[in-house]
Design a protein around this motif. Sequence first.
Motif, PDB file in Angstrom:
ATOM      1  N   LYS A 119      -1.893   2.116   2.169  1.00  0.00           N
ATOM      2  CA  LYS A 119      -1.958   3.538   1.605  1.00  0.00           C
ATOM      3  C   LYS A 119      -1.628   4.785   2.104  1.00  0.00           C
ATOM      4  CE  LYS A 119      -4.608   3.430  -2.430  1.00  0.00           C
ATOM      5  NZ  LYS A 119      -5.581   3.329  -2.572  1.00  0.00           N
ATOM      6  N   SER A 120      -2.417   4.664   3.540  1.00  0.00           N
ATOM      7  CA  SER A 120      -2.747   6.274   4.293  1.00  0.00           C
ATOM      8  C   SER A 120      -1.522   6.187   4.972  1.00  0.00           C
ATOM      9  CB  SER A 120      -3.788   5.445   5.379  1.00  0.00           C
ATOM     10  OG  SER A 120      -4.310   5.413   5.481  1.00  0.00           O
ATOM     11  N   ARG A 130      -4.986  -0.789   2.771  1.00  0.00           N
ATOM     12  CA  ARG A 130      -6.063   0.536   2.730  1.00  0.00           C
ATOM     13  C   ARG A 130      -5.134   1.548   3.754  1.00  0.00           C
ATOM     14  NH1 ARG A 130     -12.091  -0.221   3.381  1.00  0.00           N
ATOM     15  NH2 ARG A 130     -11.937   1.586   4.202  1.00  0.00           N
ATOM     16  N   ASP A 155      -7.824  -3.214   7.482  1.00  0.00           N
ATOM     17  CA  ASP A 155      -7.400  -3.572   6.169  1.00  0.00           C
ATOM     18  C   ASP A 155      -6.262  -3.153   5.710  1.00  0.00           C
ATOM     19  OD1 ASP A 155      -8.881  -4.084   2.475  1.00  0.00           O
ATOM     20  OD2 ASP A 155      -6.741  -3.868   3.278  1.00  0.00           O
ATOM     21  N   GLY A 171       1.247  -0.819  -0.092  1.00  0.00           N
ATOM     22  CA  GLY A 171      -0.049  -0.032  -0.054  1.00  0.00           C
ATOM     23  C   GLY A 171       1.261   1.415  -0.237  1.00  0.00           C
ATOM     24  N   ASP A 207     -10.044   3.525  10.106  1.00  0.00           N
ATOM     25  CA  ASP A 207     -10.773   2.832   8.359  1.00  0.00           C
ATOM     26  C   ASP A 207     -10.480   1.587   8.500  1.00  0.00           C
ATOM     27  OD1 ASP A 207      -9.483   2.990   5.185  1.00  0.00           O
ATOM     28  OD2 ASP A 207     -10.659   2.948   6.073  1.00  0.00           O
TER      29      ASP A 207
END
Length: 709
Positions: free
Chosen positions: A255-256, A252, A249, A26, A277
């Motif tokens: 990615k954050s 995700r 997740d 991510g 999240d």
Amino acid sequence: MLANQSILIINSYHKGYEFSDRIVKGIEEILYKNTDIDVNILYMDAKRVTSKEYFDSLEKLYSVQLKNRKYDLVIAVDRFAYDFVLDTHNKFFIDSQILAVGIENFSYDKAKKYGVENKVSALIERRDLKGNVDVIRAIFPSMKKLYIINDKSLNALHTEPLIFDLIQNFNGNFELEYIKEDSLEDLKKRFSKREESSAAIFIRFYKNANGELNKNHDIADFIKNAQIPIFITDSLFIKKGATGGKIVDLYRFGKSSGQMALDILEKKPHQVLVSDDLYFIFDSKKLSEFTLPVDALRVDYEVVNKRETFYDRHTGFINFVFTISPFLVFLILGLFHNIYMRKRTEKELRQRIEFDEVLLNAIESPIFWENEKGIIVDSNSKFCSLIGVTHESIYGKRLEDFKDNPKTKEIIEVINKYIENSYENFEFKHFDENRKKRVYIVKQERFQDKKSKTSGRVTIFTDVTKEREINKEKQKNRQFIIQQSKLAEIGEVFSSIAHQWKSPLIEITAIAQELFYSKKCVAEKEDESFVKDIMNQVTYMTDTINDFQKFIMPSNEKVEFDIYEAIKSMLEIVNHNMKYNSIKISVEVQEGTNLLVTGYKNECMQTFLNIVNNAKDALLNNDYRNRHVDIKLFNQNDYLVVTIKDNAGGIKNENIYDVFKPYFTTKSDGHGIGLYMSKVIIEDKMGGIINVENVNGGALFTIKLDQRK
């Protein structure tokens, strides 16, 4: 856009560990969108090894890898990497910003202790245990007991405060039981029997009591086969047997983390954030297995692994039938067209096969294929020519069927050696039809055809005859250059010999004149004394020229020799020249040093002579009362180390990286091959290491010779 920025990602765990790999994936997706950012990843192995010795060794390894690297931002994935970055911050990352991701709590006092409170940001992964309990309570109202499963690892200690807080403040009509098991096998046995009113929240179980790391597929197997519903807190085991839950997740989350890294590079304020999240996901098959309805949840959720109905499985076909029924005529026409195109494709395929055969036969390297049973499937004409058989006779046979052929027997032996050790280059020599010697290197690769479900091996004999000839020619040229370099030093040696011979010649002349003109030299004993003095001077001159002859003789093969003796022999050649120029040379041998090396003695002497002569030329600029060259010999690990240091002021910084390049010189009359050939002799011919640096007002040459050979 962020230009010329660099990021180092340190992963707490090994590559292939799914938890951290998903987070890193991510992060990479976000960072790689910005092509001007240079991203590098280093992997630790803290899941399998957590000893202090391991982290000390890792620090030594990184001291080499990170020696000349500076990073704008260091991203530490999980706690072990974050602790390592803090411990080594002043050594490796003094000017770097820090982003800790995947840790379960953050201590400002700890950051302040290491002096990074103004440099560190964090994205905390917080598992929502209470939220999961509420979810389970809603879809499993008849539950009597809820197990919370955790292991006894260091990471588990960071999650326990959340577990204890949940248990302490729990208010419900069912029992909570916290399980910290030592063995995954014991855990499997414990939940191998049906418990109608029980469920479990799985947090982690990665290590057994003996420190053995459980693989993800073994954990997934436990979750899938457990006879109670297993709920999870992250996305690792969704679609792998878990019932579901309110999860993090990991992709995700990564990615954050990547977006947070970009914010730091853009100089936005440092933050410590808790990732919120989270989303709800459930496995349809597991819900059906344990009769758990999710309709009672008042949140958005996702259901995976849904059981397909007949319509779901054949929706496309049903829609197709209803859609194309008016066009059946066109379907028939299409079938005829398909037949035509198939015939055309077959023709093109035959042409392609013929072309491939021509192309294969045009390749200079002999090639043949074997199936999994060792039967030859095909070959090119070069291979048939190599073993002296026709293409028709080789098809369908084994290579052993032609072992009466001497060439084939040699090929079989080489292939067997290659199979035993595929990392070594095995050569096969062969005389072609023109009686010219050819040299081949053997290479094998396995192939597998999924359509025909067949497999086998492809063997390629790469012709390296030209490369071998070129290498031999290069070796000859290199030896010529070495000898040329040695001849370039002869002028210096001749100058030294001239100075060394002047004194004995003067002595001989004086003795002869005194013998001739003295009236007192009438006794026989006095005559013998004069003759003895003359012979001493002649012997000295003879030894000098013998030393010179030995030096200029090239070394043809490696021998074991004493490096100290080689240095003394070299100094004998230049000794008078050094004294004439008021240069003091000292040789220091550390006690107990092993002085034996294997290599080329004369070439090694030439290296020392090149360095000492360069030092002499540089020292002529010093006051004649302060000129010295210090030579030291000592052992280091498996190497014999020779250092040669002068006090001539050192090499200019702009030149120090060029002194070993061919034809580079700072002298008006220099040839520029002395130090280049020194590097060739030490590194290429003797497998050693040579480098130079400026130390304490002079140049320090360091030569390391491997003594393991």
